[in-house]
Design an enzyme around this catalytic site. Sequence first.
Site: not given
Ligand code: RRO
Length: 310
Positions: A45, A129
């Site tokens: 993650k 993100c």
């Molecule tokens: O954690 C998120 O909300 C998230 C991330 Br870091 C990302 O790169 N892509 C996404 O769809 N959600």
Amino acid sequence: MMDISTELLGQNLDNPLMNASGVHCRSYKELEELMSSAAGSLVTKSATIERRMGNPEPRYSATPLGSINSMGLPNEGYEYYLEYAKKHDYKKKPLFVSLAGLSLEDNLKMVLAFKETGLPCILEVNFSCPNVPGKPQLGYDIEAMERALHKIAEAYGKPFGVKLPPYFDIAHFDQVAEVLNGVELVEFVTCINSIGNALVVDTESESVVIKPKNGFGGIGGDYVLPTALANVNAFYRRCPKKKVIGCGGVKSGNEVFQHILCGASIVQIGTALYEEGPELFERVTKEFQEIMQRKGYNSLKDFRGKVKTM
Ligand code: RRO
């Protein structure tokens, strides 16, 4: 004998499939489940300096055509993933570590910490993100991304990769490819992150389906496959010295085949993995091998990047 192995940064993957960062990779338990699955590799993650709880729930919702999420970067903090990287069995599968610092300074601090360990884990820096309130995606500010890439490359001094948002204009493909080609240490690009700030609405309840940001979130799954294939192929054509990791809309062997045909060397799975769990890798591998067999292909290089145009 059919060979579906692939290679990145001198590391071999027996199978081109892996999880998309964010799905089934936040805890050691989930990472270990990916290690025991048929996936050829795995990514953690996206990490920040500090542990984060993320956005309020519900923050993920599946729909008949895919998913919407606004997780808000929930993660255990980079030191947790660094400890995992120390324990990881690299002989079994390569390990990718995703980093999503909230500032350039944070990204520099994290890449230096990984550099110091000398571990063979592969960094995927997330510039895309869409879900941290008040933090626009760096991938859509091409000049800021260029400055960040040069600083990260200088600090890290080793090859790494970048996770990009989807682009929708040929001029943007050209500009981003030029920036990437100017940084030799960028060895691969992962296309695409979710299509950001979409809105799913439920007719019966007359409501949005996730809580953060008034329901706005990144979409994945069937919705995004053509956009993902376009981005994979656009960067495959424009960045001949780099490898492309395809991500977006993969739920069976069919989409794996299409991503590789468009130029992907590795294929990541997000929404379908979230819905089905890590057993999915065995099913999708079988389906993919059946397609290769039917077409008489023995290895990925027989068809990688060879999508026909008219
Ligand atoms: O954690 C998120 O909300 C998230 C991330 Br870091 C990302 O790169 N892509 C996404 O769809 N959600």
